[in-house]
Every structure is written in structure tokens, then in C-alpha cells.
Design a protein around this motif. Structure first.
Motif, short mmCIF file in Angstrom:
data_model
loop_
_atom_site.label_atom_id
_atom_site.label_comp_id
_atom_site.label_asym_id
_atom_site.label_seq_id
_atom_site.Cartn_x
_atom_site.Cartn_y
_atom_site.Cartn_z
N ARG A 58 4.65 5.59 5.54
CA ARG A 58 3.24 5.42 5.94
C ARG A 58 3.07 4.52 7.16
O ARG A 58 2.26 4.78 8.03
CB ARG A 58 2.46 4.86 4.76
N TRP A 59 3.84 3.40 7.23
CA TRP A 59 3.64 2.42 8.29
C TRP A 59 4.76 2.41 9.32
O TRP A 59 4.61 1.81 10.39
CB TRP A 59 3.48 1.01 7.69
N VAL A 78 6.31 2.69 2.13
CA VAL A 78 5.87 1.81 3.21
C VAL A 78 6.46 2.29 4.54
O VAL A 78 5.74 2.40 5.54
CB VAL A 78 6.26 0.33 2.94
N TYR A 79 7.75 2.61 4.55
CA TYR A 79 8.37 3.14 5.78
C TYR A 79 7.70 4.44 6.22
O TYR A 79 7.43 4.64 7.41
CB TYR A 79 9.87 3.37 5.59
N THR A 114 1.19 -7.92 3.57
CA THR A 114 1.58 -8.21 4.95
C THR A 114 1.02 -9.55 5.39
O THR A 114 1.74 -10.39 5.95
CB THR A 114 1.10 -7.09 5.90
N GLY A 169 4.08 -1.21 12.45
CA GLY A 169 2.96 -0.51 11.83
C GLY A 169 2.21 -1.40 10.85
O GLY A 169 0.98 -1.33 10.75
N LEU A 170 2.94 -2.25 10.15
CA LEU A 170 2.30 -3.20 9.22
C LEU A 170 1.41 -4.18 10.00
O LEU A 170 0.28 -4.46 9.59
CB LEU A 170 3.35 -3.96 8.42
N VAL A 205 9.76 -5.05 5.88
CA VAL A 205 9.20 -4.00 5.05
C VAL A 205 9.59 -4.21 3.60
O VAL A 205 8.76 -4.03 2.69
CB VAL A 205 9.66 -2.61 5.56
N ARG A 231 -1.64 -4.21 2.99
CA ARG A 231 -2.24 -5.10 3.98
C ARG A 231 -2.23 -6.55 3.49
O ARG A 231 -1.88 -7.46 4.23
CB ARG A 231 -3.67 -4.68 4.28
N ARG A 258 -3.17 1.00 0.28
CA ARG A 258 -3.26 0.45 1.63
C ARG A 258 -3.69 -1.01 1.60
O ARG A 258 -3.13 -1.84 2.32
CB ARG A 258 -4.22 1.28 2.47
N SER A 303 0.10 -3.71 13.02
CA SER A 303 -1.04 -2.98 13.58
C SER A 303 -2.11 -2.73 12.54
O SER A 303 -3.31 -2.90 12.82
CB SER A 303 -0.57 -1.65 14.17
N ASP A 304 -1.71 -2.36 11.34
CA ASP A 304 -2.68 -2.09 10.28
C ASP A 304 -3.40 -3.37 9.86
O ASP A 304 -4.61 -3.36 9.64
CB ASP A 304 -1.99 -1.43 9.09
#
Length: 185
Positions: free
Chosen positions: A40-41, A37-38, A9, A46-47, A23, A6, A2, A49-50
Motif C-alpha cells: 500500500r505505501w 504496508v509495503y 508512523t 510512502g509512509l 516499515v 498513519r 490506514r 508522504s501519507d
């Protein structure tokens, strides 16, 4: 994993901005397979937001100058200089751009601001304790009103924000708080 995603990203946002974030590039940079990645995020949203969740959890250096004027000016200057920073600025701008284009990113940015305003409101709470502001003031609203002109200049009017502009924004919020305009009751 993770943390690697992050960090990738954030690096991609720095180099390419929101519109260049993908991605595939994050997966390659992080060393995590793109299907992972797809899964999980879910995608770019999603990337974002995380990464915003990570940023929101970071401590915010709250000024303590001994006066509400100095503290508010310090907070607004932190926002201003953050956007001027060669590494933080592009990433922060990418977060705002993402929020303007994607509801998921907008929710994540909102949560980020909720956390930042809560942390920053400490300077207003201290001012109330010192008797500099009335105890009915809405502590978070004072912060929102103080930093709003910075965001307006940067993202609506596309104008530079000088140190004087930032101080003036803080002073205007303080004047409004003292005049009872920002009461929470």
C-alpha cells in the motif's frame, strides 16, 4: 487500517526520528502485516508522504487579534512553539529531515506547506480588507517571509528560536509588505 498505519508512523517518528523509521516497526506497531504496508505505501517514503497528507488536512489555528501585526506574530509563534512541543516537534523535524533526503517526502512536505500557507494567508487577506496592507501584496509570500527565519535558525544554523526572534521575523515580513517588497504584481 490506514489510520492505524498513519498513527504508527507518527509514533515511530516521535520515538526514532526519520533515520529510525522502518516499515517493519510501523507494521508491528499498527498491527498491519508488513507485506500489506509495503504493497500500500511502498516503503518509508510512502509512509512519510501519507502522514504529511494527514497533517496537512488538519485545521491550523489562525490567530485573529484584530491587527496584522498580532496575527503575523501569532502565526510565527505557532510555528516556533510547534517545534518546541515535546510530541509535535520531533515529528515535524523528522518530516523536514525526510524531505531533505527523499524527493517523494520533499514533494509531500511542499504540498503540506502549500496548504498551511493558504490557510495562514487569511490573516493577510483580513489585513488588506482592514486597509492595513495594500491590496497588491502577495498574501502567501508574506507568510513565507514571516516563517522562513524560524526554519533557517532551526535547520540551517541550528540555533534556538526565542519568542523575540519569532516576533522580529513577523515584524520584518510586515515591514517588507508595507514597503511594497512583497507585492504580487
Amino acid at each position: 487500517m490506514r489510520d492505524a498505519v498513519r498513527q504508527a508512523t507518527l509514533a515511530e517518528l516521535l520515538e526514532r526520528g526519520y533515520t529510525g523509521l522502518s516499515v517493519e516497526n510501523v507494521a508491528e506497531r499498527s498491527g498491519v502485516h508488513k507485506t500489506t504496508v509495503y504493497r500500500r505505501w511502498g516503503g518509508v517514503e510512502g509512509l512519510i508522504s501519507d502522514a504529511l497528507e494527514l497533517a496537512g488536512a488538519e485545521p491550523w489555528p489562525i490567530p485573529d487579534t484584530g491587527s496584522v501585526e498580532g496575527d503575523l506574530r501569532g502565526i510565527v509563534q505557532l510555528v516556533r512553539t510547534g517545534f518546541d512541543d515535546p510530541e509535535l516537534g520531533p515529528v515535524s523535524s523528522a518530516f523536514v529531515a525526510a524531505a531533505m533526503q527523499n524527493p517523494s517526502a520533499a514533494r509531500a512536505l511542499h504540498e503540506f506547506f502549500v496548504a498551511r500557507h493558504e490557510q495562514s494567508a487569511e490573516v493577510v487577506r483580513r489585513a488588506v480588507e482592514r486597509g492595513e496592507l495594500p491590496d497588491v501584496v502577495d498574501v502567501k509570500e508574506v507568510i513565507r517571509v514571516a516563517v522562513a527565519p524560524v526554519y533557517y535558525r532551526l535547520f540551517v544554523a541550528h540555533e534556538p528560536v526565542t519568542e523575540r526572534d519569532a516576533d522580529r521575523a513577523a515584524d520584518a515580513a510586515l515591514a517588507a509588505a508595507r514597503a511594497g517588497v512583497l507585492d504580487g504584481v
